[in-house]
Design an enzyme around this catalytic site. Structure first.
Site, PDB file in Angstrom:
ATOM      1  N   LEU A 154       3.418  -9.835 -11.479  1.00  0.00           N
ATOM      2  CA  LEU A 154       2.384 -10.915 -11.717  1.00  0.00           C
ATOM      3  C   LEU A 154       1.080 -10.224 -12.030  1.00  0.00           C
ATOM      4  CD1 LEU A 154       2.961 -13.494  -8.751  1.00  0.00           C
ATOM      5  CD2 LEU A 154       3.854 -13.554 -11.222  1.00  0.00           C
ATOM      6  N   ASP A 155       0.254 -10.704 -12.873  1.00  0.00           N
ATOM      7  CA  ASP A 155      -1.114 -10.179 -13.158  1.00  0.00           C
ATOM      8  C   ASP A 155      -1.726 -10.116 -11.567  1.00  0.00           C
ATOM      9  OD1 ASP A 155      -0.528 -10.167 -15.769  1.00  0.00           O
ATOM     10  OD2 ASP A 155      -1.754 -12.092 -15.944  1.00  0.00           O
ATOM     11  N   LYS A 156      -2.868  -9.153 -11.768  1.00  0.00           N
ATOM     12  CA  LYS A 156      -3.480  -8.955 -10.372  1.00  0.00           C
ATOM     13  C   LYS A 156      -3.928 -10.035  -9.916  1.00  0.00           C
ATOM     14  CE  LYS A 156      -7.163  -6.058  -8.455  1.00  0.00           C
ATOM     15  NZ  LYS A 156      -8.274  -5.049  -8.751  1.00  0.00           N
TER      16      LYS A 156
END
Length: 339
Positions: A154-156
Protein backbone atom coordinates in the site's frame (compact mmCIF):
# COMPACT_ATOMS: atom_id res chain seq x y z
CA UNK A 1 8.31 -14.83 -8.59
CA UNK A 2 8.55 -14.01 -12.30
CA UNK A 3 5.53 -11.70 -12.46
CA UNK A 4 6.27 -8.41 -10.63
CA UNK A 5 2.57 -7.72 -10.10
CA UNK A 6 2.42 -8.93 -6.48
CA UNK A 7 4.58 -5.99 -5.39
CA UNK A 8 3.48 -3.54 -8.08
CA UNK A 9 1.64 -1.26 -5.64
CA UNK A 10 4.75 0.76 -4.93
CA UNK A 11 5.04 4.18 -3.34
CA UNK A 12 7.02 6.40 -5.73
CA UNK A 13 6.98 9.54 -3.62
CA UNK A 14 10.15 9.05 -1.56
CA UNK A 15 12.58 11.94 -2.11
CA UNK A 16 15.72 11.29 -4.12
CA UNK A 17 18.67 11.47 -1.75
CA UNK A 18 22.26 11.29 -2.93
CA UNK A 19 25.33 9.97 -1.17
CA UNK A 20 27.58 10.89 -4.10
CA UNK A 21 27.24 12.90 -7.31
CA UNK A 22 29.30 11.88 -10.34
CA UNK A 23 30.04 14.42 -13.07
CA UNK A 24 31.57 14.20 -16.53
CA UNK A 25 31.40 16.18 -19.77
CA UNK A 26 30.01 14.22 -22.70
CA UNK A 27 30.30 15.03 -26.40
CA UNK A 28 29.19 11.91 -28.28
CA UNK A 29 26.97 12.93 -31.20
CA UNK A 30 24.68 10.19 -32.50
CA UNK A 31 25.29 7.84 -29.54
CA UNK A 32 22.39 6.62 -27.41
CA UNK A 33 22.30 8.43 -24.09
CA UNK A 34 22.49 5.29 -21.92
CA UNK A 35 25.52 4.03 -23.85
CA UNK A 36 27.25 7.40 -23.74
CA UNK A 37 26.69 7.56 -19.99
CA UNK A 38 28.01 4.01 -19.53
CA UNK A 39 31.16 4.98 -21.43
CA UNK A 40 31.60 8.15 -19.38
CA UNK A 41 30.91 6.47 -16.04
CA UNK A 42 32.55 3.02 -16.36
CA UNK A 43 31.85 2.16 -12.71
CA UNK A 44 28.12 1.99 -13.54
CA UNK A 45 26.55 -0.70 -15.72
CA UNK A 46 24.23 0.28 -18.53
CA UNK A 47 21.33 -1.38 -16.71
CA UNK A 48 22.14 0.62 -13.57
CA UNK A 49 22.26 3.83 -15.59
CA UNK A 50 18.87 3.05 -17.14
CA UNK A 51 17.44 2.56 -13.64
CA UNK A 52 18.96 5.86 -12.47
CA UNK A 53 17.46 7.61 -15.49
CA UNK A 54 14.06 6.22 -14.51
CA UNK A 55 14.54 7.57 -10.99
CA UNK A 56 15.26 11.09 -12.24
CA UNK A 57 18.85 10.95 -10.94
CA UNK A 58 20.57 11.99 -14.19
CA UNK A 59 20.97 15.60 -15.31
CA UNK A 60 22.54 17.44 -18.24
CA UNK A 61 23.50 21.01 -17.40
CA UNK A 62 21.04 20.86 -14.52
CA UNK A 63 18.12 19.49 -16.56
CA UNK A 64 16.65 16.13 -15.46
CA UNK A 65 16.83 13.42 -18.14
CA UNK A 66 14.58 10.36 -18.16
CA UNK A 67 14.95 8.51 -21.48
CA UNK A 68 18.00 6.39 -22.26
CA UNK A 69 17.12 5.80 -25.91
CA UNK A 70 17.49 9.46 -26.93
CA UNK A 71 20.73 10.65 -28.52
CA UNK A 72 23.27 12.18 -26.17
CA UNK A 73 23.60 15.96 -26.42
CA UNK A 74 26.85 17.77 -25.55
CA UNK A 75 26.98 19.04 -21.99
CA UNK A 76 27.99 18.43 -18.39
CA UNK A 77 26.27 15.33 -17.06
CA UNK A 78 25.74 14.50 -13.40
CA UNK A 79 24.42 11.33 -11.77
CA UNK A 80 23.16 11.42 -8.18
CA UNK A 81 23.83 8.03 -6.61
CA UNK A 82 21.33 7.16 -3.84
CA UNK A 83 22.79 6.13 -0.50
CA UNK A 84 23.25 2.41 -0.01
CA UNK A 85 20.41 0.84 1.91
CA UNK A 86 21.20 -1.28 4.93
CA UNK A 87 21.76 -4.89 3.96
CA UNK A 88 19.17 -6.07 6.46
CA UNK A 89 16.28 -4.06 7.92
CA UNK A 90 16.38 -3.83 11.68
CA UNK A 91 13.54 -4.83 14.04
CA UNK A 92 11.69 -1.90 15.62
CA UNK A 93 9.06 -2.25 18.38
CA UNK A 94 6.31 -0.45 16.48
CA UNK A 95 2.73 -1.29 17.56
CA UNK A 96 0.72 -3.22 14.98
CA UNK A 97 -3.03 -3.75 14.64
CA UNK A 98 -3.06 -7.49 13.94
CA UNK A 99 -6.25 -8.82 12.34
CA UNK A 100 -5.09 -12.42 11.92
CA UNK A 101 -1.93 -14.41 12.50
CA UNK A 102 -0.85 -18.01 12.30
CA UNK A 103 2.43 -19.83 11.69
CA UNK A 104 2.49 -18.90 7.98
CA UNK A 105 1.12 -15.39 7.57
CA UNK A 106 -0.01 -12.24 9.31
CA UNK A 107 -2.73 -9.74 8.35
CA UNK A 108 -2.53 -6.18 9.69
CA UNK A 109 -4.42 -2.90 9.42
CA UNK A 110 -1.62 -0.58 8.25
CA UNK A 111 -1.89 3.02 9.38
CA UNK A 112 -1.41 5.93 7.01
CA UNK A 113 2.12 7.29 7.16
CA UNK A 114 3.82 3.89 7.37
CA UNK A 115 5.76 2.67 4.34
CA UNK A 116 5.59 -1.02 3.49
CA UNK A 117 9.35 -1.57 3.48
CA UNK A 118 12.61 0.39 3.72
CA UNK A 119 13.70 2.45 0.71
CA UNK A 120 16.08 5.35 0.14
CA UNK A 121 14.81 8.25 2.20
CA UNK A 122 12.62 5.95 4.32
CA UNK A 123 14.86 3.38 6.00
CA UNK A 124 13.09 3.07 9.36
CA UNK A 125 9.59 3.03 10.80
CA UNK A 126 8.25 0.75 8.06
CA UNK A 127 5.93 -2.23 8.23
CA UNK A 128 8.91 -4.52 7.63
CA UNK A 129 10.71 -3.07 10.66
CA UNK A 130 7.59 -3.63 12.76
CA UNK A 131 7.07 -7.16 11.44
CA UNK A 132 10.66 -8.14 12.17
CA UNK A 133 10.17 -7.14 15.80
CA UNK A 134 6.76 -8.80 16.04
CA UNK A 135 7.53 -12.04 14.21
CA UNK A 136 11.18 -12.49 15.12
CA UNK A 137 13.31 -14.95 13.18
CA UNK A 138 10.30 -16.52 11.46
CA UNK A 139 10.30 -13.61 8.99
CA UNK A 140 14.02 -13.47 8.24
CA UNK A 141 14.86 -13.78 4.55
CA UNK A 142 11.28 -14.38 3.39
CA UNK A 143 10.96 -12.61 0.04
CA UNK A 144 14.48 -11.18 0.13
CA UNK A 145 16.38 -9.27 2.78
CA UNK A 146 15.16 -5.84 1.63
CA UNK A 147 11.46 -6.61 2.11
CA UNK A 148 10.98 -9.83 4.09
CA UNK A 149 7.42 -11.10 3.95
CA UNK A 150 6.08 -8.37 1.66
CA UNK A 151 4.05 -9.66 -1.31
CA UNK A 152 2.02 -6.50 -2.05
CA UNK A 153 2.17 -2.86 -1.07
CA UNK A 154 0.00 0.00 0.00
CA UNK A 155 1.25 3.51 -0.59
CA UNK A 156 2.81 5.05 2.50
CA UNK A 157 -0.15 7.41 2.97
CA UNK A 158 -2.84 4.82 2.19
CA UNK A 159 -4.28 3.00 5.20
CA UNK A 160 -5.79 -0.45 5.34
CA UNK A 161 -5.52 -4.21 5.25
CA UNK A 162 -2.25 -5.88 4.22
CA UNK A 163 -1.08 -9.48 4.37
CA UNK A 164 2.55 -10.55 4.85
CA UNK A 165 4.14 -13.99 4.66
CA UNK A 166 6.01 -15.57 7.55
CA UNK A 167 7.23 -18.67 5.71
CA UNK A 168 8.57 -19.42 2.25
CA UNK A 169 5.58 -21.61 1.37
CA UNK A 170 3.16 -18.85 2.32
CA UNK A 171 5.19 -16.29 0.39
CA UNK A 172 5.17 -18.42 -2.75
CA UNK A 173 1.45 -19.15 -2.40
CA UNK A 174 0.44 -15.53 -1.79
CA UNK A 175 2.63 -14.34 -4.66
CA UNK A 176 0.85 -16.80 -6.96
CA UNK A 177 -2.56 -15.52 -5.82
CA UNK A 178 -1.61 -11.90 -6.47
CA UNK A 179 -0.04 -12.80 -9.83
CA UNK A 180 -3.29 -14.51 -10.87
CA UNK A 181 -5.35 -11.58 -9.44
CA UNK A 182 -7.16 -14.20 -7.35
CA UNK A 183 -7.53 -11.77 -4.45
CA UNK A 184 -10.51 -9.71 -3.30
CA UNK A 185 -9.42 -6.09 -2.81
CA UNK A 186 -11.83 -3.20 -2.24
CA UNK A 187 -10.83 0.34 -1.34
CA UNK A 188 -12.85 3.30 -0.07
CA UNK A 189 -12.01 6.72 -1.53
CA UNK A 190 -13.40 10.19 -0.88
CA UNK A 191 -13.23 12.13 -4.13
CA UNK A 192 -13.52 15.63 -5.50
CA UNK A 193 -16.79 15.64 -7.41
CA UNK A 194 -18.19 12.26 -8.41
CA UNK A 195 -17.20 9.96 -11.27
CA UNK A 196 -19.79 9.56 -13.99
CA UNK A 197 -21.53 7.26 -14.57
CA UNK A 198 -22.13 6.29 -10.95
CA UNK A 199 -20.68 2.82 -11.49
CA UNK A 200 -18.53 1.20 -14.08
CA UNK A 201 -15.19 -0.28 -15.05
CA UNK A 202 -12.06 1.71 -15.79
CA UNK A 203 -9.77 -0.30 -18.06
CA UNK A 204 -6.61 1.40 -19.29
CA UNK A 205 -2.86 0.96 -19.53
CA UNK A 206 -0.81 2.52 -16.75
CA UNK A 207 2.90 3.30 -16.80
CA UNK A 208 5.33 5.98 -15.70
CA UNK A 209 4.42 9.48 -16.79
CA UNK A 210 6.60 10.81 -19.59
CA UNK A 211 6.46 14.24 -17.97
CA UNK A 212 7.34 13.20 -14.41
CA UNK A 213 9.05 9.88 -13.78
CA UNK A 214 7.90 9.86 -10.15
CA UNK A 215 4.27 9.75 -11.26
CA UNK A 216 2.17 7.17 -13.03
CA UNK A 217 -0.24 7.95 -15.85
CA UNK A 218 -2.82 6.46 -18.19
CA UNK A 219 -0.95 5.68 -21.42
CA UNK A 220 -2.21 5.15 -24.95
CA UNK A 221 0.57 2.64 -25.58
CA UNK A 222 3.03 0.81 -23.38
CA UNK A 223 2.59 0.41 -19.65
CA UNK A 224 0.52 -2.46 -18.27
CA UNK A 225 -3.17 -3.23 -18.27
CA UNK A 226 -5.03 -1.84 -15.27
CA UNK A 227 -8.65 -2.65 -14.37
CA UNK A 228 -10.71 -1.01 -11.62
CA UNK A 229 -14.43 -1.44 -10.97
CA UNK A 230 -16.03 1.42 -9.04
CA UNK A 231 -19.37 2.24 -7.41
CA UNK A 232 -20.37 5.65 -6.06
CA UNK A 233 -21.80 4.87 -2.62
CA UNK A 234 -22.69 8.39 -1.48
CA UNK A 235 -22.54 11.91 -2.89
CA UNK A 236 -22.09 15.11 -0.90
CA UNK A 237 -23.15 18.68 -1.66
CA UNK A 238 -25.43 20.02 -4.33
CA UNK A 239 -23.95 20.70 -7.78
CA UNK A 240 -22.87 24.32 -8.16
CA UNK A 241 -24.70 24.54 -11.50
CA UNK A 242 -27.51 22.74 -13.31
CA UNK A 243 -26.37 19.38 -14.61
CA UNK A 244 -23.12 19.61 -12.65
CA UNK A 245 -21.52 17.01 -10.41
CA UNK A 246 -21.88 16.80 -6.62
CA UNK A 247 -19.12 18.48 -4.65
CA UNK A 248 -17.67 15.18 -3.38
CA UNK A 249 -18.37 11.47 -3.19
CA UNK A 250 -17.55 8.25 -1.37
CA UNK A 251 -16.48 5.67 -3.94
CA UNK A 252 -15.81 1.94 -3.50
CA UNK A 253 -13.14 0.65 -5.88
CA UNK A 254 -12.44 -3.03 -6.55
CA UNK A 255 -9.06 -3.89 -8.02
CA UNK A 256 -8.65 -6.55 -10.69
CA UNK A 257 -4.98 -5.65 -11.19
CA UNK A 258 -2.51 -4.05 -8.81
CA UNK A 259 -0.62 -1.38 -10.71
CA UNK A 260 1.31 1.35 -8.97
CA UNK A 261 -1.06 4.09 -7.76
CA UNK A 262 -3.83 2.45 -9.82
CA UNK A 263 -6.91 3.79 -8.02
CA UNK A 264 -5.41 7.26 -7.63
CA UNK A 265 -4.59 7.44 -11.35
CA UNK A 266 -7.90 5.93 -12.47
CA UNK A 267 -10.11 8.22 -10.38
CA UNK A 268 -8.09 11.24 -11.49
CA UNK A 269 -8.57 10.15 -15.12
CA UNK A 270 -12.33 10.25 -14.51
CA UNK A 271 -12.11 13.85 -13.33
CA UNK A 272 -12.68 12.90 -9.67
CA UNK A 273 -9.29 12.72 -7.98
CA UNK A 274 -9.03 11.57 -4.38
CA UNK A 275 -9.28 14.36 -1.84
CA UNK A 276 -5.93 15.20 -0.27
CA UNK A 277 -3.94 13.61 -3.10
CA UNK A 278 -1.13 16.09 -3.73
CA UNK A 279 0.26 14.02 -6.62
CA UNK A 280 -2.83 13.27 -8.72
CA UNK A 281 -5.36 15.78 -7.36
CA UNK A 282 -5.26 18.24 -10.24
CA UNK A 283 -7.61 21.16 -9.78
CA UNK A 284 -9.05 22.49 -6.55
CA UNK A 285 -12.17 21.25 -4.71
CA UNK A 286 -15.02 23.62 -3.93
CA UNK A 287 -14.37 26.01 -1.04
CA UNK A 288 -16.70 24.08 1.26
CA UNK A 289 -14.86 20.84 0.53
CA UNK A 290 -11.47 22.47 1.10
CA UNK A 291 -12.72 23.73 4.44
CA UNK A 292 -13.95 20.25 5.38
CA UNK A 293 -10.59 18.69 4.48
CA UNK A 294 -8.78 21.24 6.65
CA UNK A 295 -11.20 20.85 9.57
CA UNK A 296 -10.92 17.04 9.40
CA UNK A 297 -7.15 17.28 9.65
CA UNK A 298 -6.67 15.19 6.49
CA UNK A 299 -3.05 15.51 5.34
CA UNK A 300 -2.93 12.58 2.90
CA UNK A 301 -4.99 11.02 0.13
CA UNK A 302 -8.38 9.90 1.46
CA UNK A 303 -7.91 6.26 0.44
CA UNK A 304 -8.37 3.17 2.61
CA UNK A 305 -7.87 -0.51 1.70
CA UNK A 306 -11.06 -1.72 3.34
CA UNK A 307 -11.36 -5.35 2.22
CA UNK A 308 -8.83 -8.10 1.58
CA UNK A 309 -10.00 -11.63 0.87
CA UNK A 310 -8.04 -14.69 -0.26
CA UNK A 311 -7.65 -18.42 0.13
CA UNK A 312 -5.00 -19.29 2.71
CA UNK A 313 -2.09 -20.60 0.61
CA UNK A 314 -1.24 -23.34 3.11
CA UNK A 315 -4.46 -24.38 4.87
CA UNK A 316 -6.89 -23.69 2.01
CA UNK A 317 -9.19 -21.75 4.34
CA UNK A 318 -11.13 -18.83 2.84
CA UNK A 319 -10.19 -15.65 4.69
CA UNK A 320 -11.76 -12.20 4.39
CA UNK A 321 -10.90 -9.09 6.39
CA UNK A 322 -12.66 -5.75 6.45
CA UNK A 323 -11.78 -2.61 8.39
CA UNK A 324 -13.40 0.80 8.66
CA UNK A 325 -11.57 3.90 7.42
CA UNK A 326 -9.46 5.64 10.07
CA UNK A 327 -10.43 8.72 12.05
CA UNK A 328 -9.32 11.38 9.54
CA UNK A 329 -11.51 9.91 6.78
CA UNK A 330 -14.43 9.35 9.17
CA UNK A 331 -14.27 12.99 10.28
CA UNK A 332 -14.07 14.19 6.69
CA UNK A 333 -17.04 12.09 5.60
CA UNK A 334 -19.12 13.43 8.49
CA UNK A 335 -18.26 17.00 7.54
CA UNK A 336 -19.02 16.35 3.87
CA UNK A 337 -22.43 14.94 4.87
CA UNK A 338 -23.35 18.37 6.23
CA UNK A 339 -22.69 20.16 2.94
Amino acid sequence: MSDPDPIDDEDLTSPVAASEVLEAPIDAPGVRLDKALADAFPALSRARIQALLGEGAVRRDGIVLTGGSAKAQPGLYSIALPPAAAATPQPEPIPLTVLYEDADLIVVDKPAGMAAHPAPGCETGTLVNALLAHCGDSLSGIGGVARPGIVHRLDKDTSGVMVAAKTDRAHQGLSALFSAHDIERTYIALTRGSPSPSSGRIQTRIGRSTGDRKKMAVLRAGGREAITDYVVQTTFGEPTKAGGAPLAARVACTLHTGRTHQIRVHLSSKGSPILGDATYGSGSPAAAVRAAVAQAGLTRQALHAAVLGFVHPVTGETLRFETAPPADMVRLEALLSDL
